[in-house]
Design a protein around this motif. Sequence first.
Motif, short mmCIF file in Angstrom:
data_model
loop_
_atom_site.label_atom_id
_atom_site.label_comp_id
_atom_site.label_asym_id
_atom_site.label_seq_id
_atom_site.Cartn_x
_atom_site.Cartn_y
_atom_site.Cartn_z
N UNK A 115 0.84 -1.20 0.00
CA UNK A 115 0.00 0.00 0.00
C UNK A 115 0.87 1.26 0.00
N UNK A 116 2.00 1.20 0.69
CA UNK A 116 2.92 2.36 0.71
C UNK A 116 3.41 2.67 -0.70
N UNK A 117 3.64 1.63 -1.49
CA UNK A 117 4.04 1.85 -2.89
C UNK A 117 2.85 2.41 -3.69
N UNK A 118 1.65 1.88 -3.45
CA UNK A 118 0.47 2.30 -4.22
C UNK A 118 0.10 3.76 -3.98
N UNK A 119 0.31 4.23 -2.74
CA UNK A 119 -0.21 5.54 -2.35
C UNK A 119 0.78 6.67 -2.60
#
Length: 363
Positions: free
Chosen positions: A189-193
């Motif tokens: 999620x850290x990569x996605x956001x």
Amino acid sequence: MSRTLFDPITLRDLTVRNRVWVPPMCQYMVEKTDGVVAPWHLMHYGSFARGGAGAVIVEATGVVPEGRISPQDLGLWNDAQRDALRGVVDLVHSLGAAAGIQLAHAGRKASTYSEWGNAAPGTSIPVADGGWETVGPSDLPFGDLAAPRALDATGIDGVIEAFVAAARRAVEAGMDMIEIHGAHGYLIHEFLSPLSNVRTDEYGGSLENRARLLLGIVDAVRGSIPEGMPLLVRLSATDWVEDGLHVEDTVRVAGWLREHGVDMVDISSGGNSPEAQIPVGPGYQTPLATAVKQGAGIPVSAVGMIDEPWQAEQITATGLADVVRVGREFLRDPSFAIRAALALRVAEPPIPTPYLRAYRQQL
Ligand code: FNR
């Protein structure tokens, strides 16, 4: 009147007895910080299967030691962990439910004191007290946690390999399905956001680039588990922050996941910003699940304060989602699925034979 919640559902070669599933819930009950299941886990997962759940998803399980939220998390980076996990799978199977596992890397939210028995739960553990350096897409910290080290290309490849190795071990342990944790502000999620990813290489910038780690993991895992085994992904549909990820982004990501062989997405939200304004209430994430189902054409499960039998039935009956996941209500009442089946007056409630006498008045 027909009912839907207790209809079986088939994903690839797996048929699950009903649509009331238990989502992953970290227990922080590993006894020796070795990532190995303890008696607690057997009781915990067995109780939901005994109580009629269709599927039980084992809690966020670290694919590498530094991917754990706390030292008390489960892990699946070695064979001893795999062998102990077999006990959970066999128990759940013996009680008629399907078993899944959520494979996770906590990224910049790793290395924190667990909720139980610590003076400052949820704060970073210093290396001197058994903590470790965390990693993330960029060196931006989450709230007051220690700042992570930005992963380089080799580090990213290592993460993908770790998910594959853990998935293989999950298959060897007898799991029926694999879930990749792409939600709640953890590494994927850290990569996605855009709130946590300010990279300028092929893993940052556009949504396509920010989704590259997730899709890389999905491709690699899909290619190394049996063709007939379902692969699931849990996503935070929105960051609940203006500059963050929005449901429209998640619809696009879910469409890519479908094209890459993912069989179902579970739609959660939040977790990547302490500033998030979350409108918590009954079924508050279900509209997000429906938006993803309709927009991406992929089966979804809905989760989040779905606590009542008829509330759950309405979600599957009206096609808002294909499956409901019930978390805290199953903690309060591990027989929730039996209770729901009785309330909905389904023909064959999932009551274990030795307990039938206890329900005679209600059948
Ligand atoms: C959770 N949740 C969670 N989510 C996840 O993806 N992986 C995890 O390991 C955990 N751990 C966890 C532990 C505990 C004790 C709770 C209560 C929750 C979130 C959980 O899966 C679920 O999405 C939420 O609890 C919302 O659903 P309910 O509880 O309102 O039905």
